[in-house]
Design a protein around this motif. Structure first.
Motif, PDB file in Angstrom:
ATOM      1  N   VAL A  25      -8.831   3.613  -5.045  1.00  0.00           N
ATOM      2  CA  VAL A  25      -8.450   4.597  -4.026  1.00  0.00           C
ATOM      3  C   VAL A  25      -8.141   5.897  -4.751  1.00  0.00           C
ATOM      4  O   VAL A  25      -7.117   6.002  -5.431  1.00  0.00           O
ATOM      5  N   GLY A  26      -9.022   6.867  -4.648  1.00  0.00           N
ATOM      6  CA  GLY A  26      -8.845   8.099  -5.395  1.00  0.00           C
ATOM      7  C   GLY A  26      -8.836   7.797  -6.879  1.00  0.00           C
ATOM      8  O   GLY A  26      -9.765   7.184  -7.415  1.00  0.00           O
ATOM      9  N   GLU A  27      -7.769   8.215  -7.558  1.00  0.00           N
ATOM     10  CA  GLU A  27      -7.647   7.975  -8.998  1.00  0.00           C
ATOM     11  C   GLU A  27      -7.053   6.610  -9.319  1.00  0.00           C
ATOM     12  O   GLU A  27      -6.962   6.235 -10.492  1.00  0.00           O
ATOM     13  N   TRP A  28      -6.652   5.865  -8.278  1.00  0.00           N
ATOM     14  CA  TRP A  28      -5.931   4.618  -8.503  1.00  0.00           C
ATOM     15  C   TRP A  28      -6.844   3.389  -8.476  1.00  0.00           C
ATOM     16  O   TRP A  28      -7.497   3.135  -7.465  1.00  0.00           O
ATOM     17  N   PRO A  29      -6.882   2.575  -9.527  1.00  0.00           N
ATOM     18  CA  PRO A  29      -7.475   1.238  -9.413  1.00  0.00           C
ATOM     19  C   PRO A  29      -6.543   0.380  -8.555  1.00  0.00           C
ATOM     20  O   PRO A  29      -5.327   0.599  -8.548  1.00  0.00           O
ATOM     21  N   VAL A  30      -7.095  -0.570  -7.825  1.00  0.00           N
ATOM     22  CA  VAL A  30      -6.310  -1.323  -6.835  1.00  0.00           C
ATOM     23  C   VAL A  30      -6.146  -2.784  -7.251  1.00  0.00           C
ATOM     24  O   VAL A  30      -7.096  -3.426  -7.712  1.00  0.00           O
ATOM     25  N   ARG A  31      -4.932  -3.288  -7.075  1.00  0.00           N
ATOM     26  CA  ARG A  31      -4.681  -4.733  -7.163  1.00  0.00           C
ATOM     27  C   ARG A  31      -4.279  -5.212  -5.776  1.00  0.00           C
ATOM     28  O   ARG A  31      -3.370  -4.669  -5.164  1.00  0.00           O
ATOM     29  N   HIS A  32      -4.988  -6.219  -5.279  1.00  0.00           N
ATOM     30  CA  HIS A  32      -4.815  -6.681  -3.904  1.00  0.00           C
ATOM     31  C   HIS A  32      -3.885  -7.883  -3.821  1.00  0.00           C
ATOM     32  O   HIS A  32      -3.881  -8.747  -4.697  1.00  0.00           O
ATOM     33  N   PHE A  33      -3.121  -7.899  -2.739  1.00  0.00           N
ATOM     34  CA  PHE A  33      -2.264  -9.037  -2.411  1.00  0.00           C
ATOM     35  C   PHE A  33      -2.484  -9.338  -0.939  1.00  0.00           C
ATOM     36  O   PHE A  33      -2.402  -8.440  -0.094  1.00  0.00           O
ATOM     37  N   GLU A  34      -2.758 -10.582  -0.606  1.00  0.00           N
ATOM     38  CA  GLU A  34      -3.105 -10.944   0.775  1.00  0.00           C
ATOM     39  C   GLU A  34      -1.959 -10.713   1.741  1.00  0.00           C
ATOM     40  O   GLU A  34      -2.183 -10.380   2.907  1.00  0.00           O
ATOM     41  N   ASP A  35      -0.738 -10.912   1.291  1.00  0.00           N
ATOM     42  CA  ASP A  35       0.412 -10.731   2.175  1.00  0.00           C
ATOM     43  C   ASP A  35       1.657 -10.457   1.351  1.00  0.00           C
ATOM     44  O   ASP A  35       1.617 -10.469   0.120  1.00  0.00           O
ATOM     45  N   SER A  36       2.753 -10.222   2.046  1.00  0.00           N
ATOM     46  CA  SER A  36       3.993  -9.861   1.360  1.00  0.00           C
ATOM     47  C   SER A  36       4.519 -10.989   0.480  1.00  0.00           C
ATOM     48  O   SER A  36       5.078 -10.740  -0.591  1.00  0.00           O
ATOM     49  N   ASP A  37       4.334 -12.238   0.913  1.00  0.00           N
ATOM     50  CA  ASP A  37       4.792 -13.356   0.094  1.00  0.00           C
ATOM     51  C   ASP A  37       4.024 -13.416  -1.228  1.00  0.00           C
ATOM     52  O   ASP A  37       4.614 -13.594  -2.306  1.00  0.00           O
ATOM     53  N   ASP A  38       2.709 -13.273  -1.143  1.00  0.00           N
ATOM     54  CA  ASP A  38       1.876 -13.257  -2.340  1.00  0.00           C
ATOM     55  C   ASP A  38       2.324 -12.142  -3.284  1.00  0.00           C
ATOM     56  O   ASP A  38       2.428 -12.327  -4.502  1.00  0.00           O
ATOM     57  N   PHE A  39       2.632 -10.988  -2.725  1.00  0.00           N
ATOM     58  CA  PHE A  39       3.055  -9.835  -3.506  1.00  0.00           C
ATOM     59  C   PHE A  39       4.414 -10.078  -4.165  1.00  0.00           C
ATOM     60  O   PHE A  39       4.579  -9.871  -5.373  1.00  0.00           O
ATOM     61  N   LEU A  40       5.394 -10.532  -3.405  1.00  0.00           N
ATOM     62  CA  LEU A  40       6.741 -10.713  -3.942  1.00  0.00           C
ATOM     63  C   LEU A  40       6.802 -11.840  -4.968  1.00  0.00           C
ATOM     64  O   LEU A  40       7.585 -11.776  -5.923  1.00  0.00           O
ATOM     65  N   LEU A  41       5.972 -12.850  -4.796  1.00  0.00           N
ATOM     66  CA  LEU A  41       5.970 -13.968  -5.743  1.00  0.00           C
ATOM     67  C   LEU A  41       5.206 -13.660  -7.021  1.00  0.00           C
ATOM     68  O   LEU A  41       5.249 -14.441  -7.974  1.00  0.00           O
ATOM     69  N   SER A  42       4.533 -12.537  -7.056  1.00  0.00           N
ATOM     70  CA  SER A  42       3.733 -12.189  -8.234  1.00  0.00           C
ATOM     71  C   SER A  42       4.589 -11.805  -9.437  1.00  0.00           C
ATOM     72  O   SER A  42       4.128 -11.840 -10.575  1.00  0.00           O
ATOM     73  N   GLY A  43       5.838 -11.399  -9.176  1.00  0.00           N
ATOM     74  CA  GLY A  43       6.703 -10.927 -10.248  1.00  0.00           C
ATOM     75  C   GLY A  43       6.420  -9.497 -10.665  1.00  0.00           C
ATOM     76  O   GLY A  43       6.995  -9.009 -11.640  1.00  0.00           O
ATOM     77  N   LEU A  44       5.533  -8.818  -9.925  1.00  0.00           N
ATOM     78  CA  LEU A  44       5.142  -7.453 -10.282  1.00  0.00           C
ATOM     79  C   LEU A  44       5.601  -6.423  -9.257  1.00  0.00           C
ATOM     80  O   LEU A  44       5.254  -5.242  -9.369  1.00  0.00           O
ATOM     81  N   ALA A  45       6.378  -6.856  -8.273  1.00  0.00           N
ATOM     82  CA  ALA A  45       6.623  -6.054  -7.075  1.00  0.00           C
ATOM     83  C   ALA A  45       7.075  -4.630  -7.341  1.00  0.00           C
ATOM     84  O   ALA A  45       6.682  -3.704  -6.627  1.00  0.00           O
ATOM     85  N   HIS A  46       7.882  -4.409  -8.358  1.00  0.00           N
ATOM     86  CA  HIS A  46       8.478  -3.073  -8.556  1.00  0.00           C
ATOM     87  C   HIS A  46       7.875  -2.341  -9.749  1.00  0.00           C
ATOM     88  O   HIS A  46       8.459  -1.377 -10.242  1.00  0.00           O
ATOM     89  N   ARG A  47       6.692  -2.756 -10.175  1.00  0.00           N
ATOM     90  CA  ARG A  47       6.114  -2.178 -11.382  1.00  0.00           C
ATOM     91  C   ARG A  47       4.909  -1.278 -11.133  1.00  0.00           C
ATOM     92  O   ARG A  47       4.395  -0.664 -12.052  1.00  0.00           O
TER      93      ARG A  47
END
Length: 227
Positions: A25-47
């Motif tokens: 997206v523009g200058e940003w490479p994207v990492r996808h998460f299917e839902d909020s649970d997947d995102f929060l359990l990734s351990g990367l949420a605030h990085r």
């Protein structure tokens, strides 16, 4: 285990939701998460360097996810909603920088992120340290950008670094640049300052803090230190 080609979180955008299919997206490479649970359990949420959050999530709601992210990150955050008018105020109150429709074109998402980043950069210019390196003839912006200087540029910036309030009378700049012959060279001073301002903005992502002060001279509206 992550693919070695997967971008590091700090340099990537996290897209949380089923509609996140873009690789960039523009200058940003994207990492996808299917839902909020997947995102929060990734351990990367605030990085991550930026976030796109869809309002409808399986698990933690989009608005709640915004609040969780915002508690520990000041990165750019967009909320995408199927009902953007309804979610506009709650989205902003929950921490989004902007609320767009879920069907917004990808270029609109990229432009919105760029606008937020630009404003964040301007705020950083006002609060971060700029560093003058006279020996290397360079000015280092708060984001680390190095801007090459001319001798005249360095003289002007040195005057701001020496001033207690970083406000310098026009007469002092004239004297430092041209000595006793400086009187009456207001037009030359204006042109020199103008070129310095444009050089800062052309070579960096931040607005120049160097501004004119009516009936006084000029000031550097940020903290300027010497290397």
């Amino acid at each position: 285990m992550d693919n070695p080609n997967t971008p590091a979180p700090e340099s990537a955008l996290a897209w949380v939701g089923l509609h996140g299919t873009a690789v960039r997206v523009g200058e940003w490479p994207v990492r996808h998460f299917e839902d909020s649970d997947d995102f929060l359990l990734s351990g990367l949420a605030h990085r991550f360097g930026a976030y796109v959050v869809e309002s409808r999530q399986r698990g933690v709601s989009g608005l709640d996810l915004l609040r969780l992210v915002r508690r520990r990150s000041d990165a750019a955050v967009l909320l995408l909603s199927a009902e953007p008018l309804q979610d506009f105020v709650p989205g902003l109150q929950s921490g989004a920088d902007m609320v767009l429709g879920l069907d917004a074109p990808l270029e609109h998402v990229a432009a919105a992120l760029a606008a937020v980043e630009r404003r964040r950069g301007q705020a950083q210019a006002a609060t971060g340290h700029w560093t003058l390196d006279r020996q290397q003839l360079k000015l280092v912006a708060p984001d680390g950008t190095e801007i090459a200087l001319t001798d005249s540029d360095a003289v002007i910036l040195q005057a701001f670094a020496d001033a207690p309030d970083q406000r310098v009378p026009r007469e002092l700049l004239l004297q430092r640049l041209w000595g006793p012959d400086g009187a009456g060279m207001d037009n030359a001073l204006h042109a020199t300052v103008y070129r310095l301002r444009k050089r800062i903005e052309k070579n960096g992502r931040l607005l120049s803090p160097l501004q004119a002060v009516a009936r006084v001279g000029y000031e550097f509206r940020a903290r300027l230190q010497q290397a």
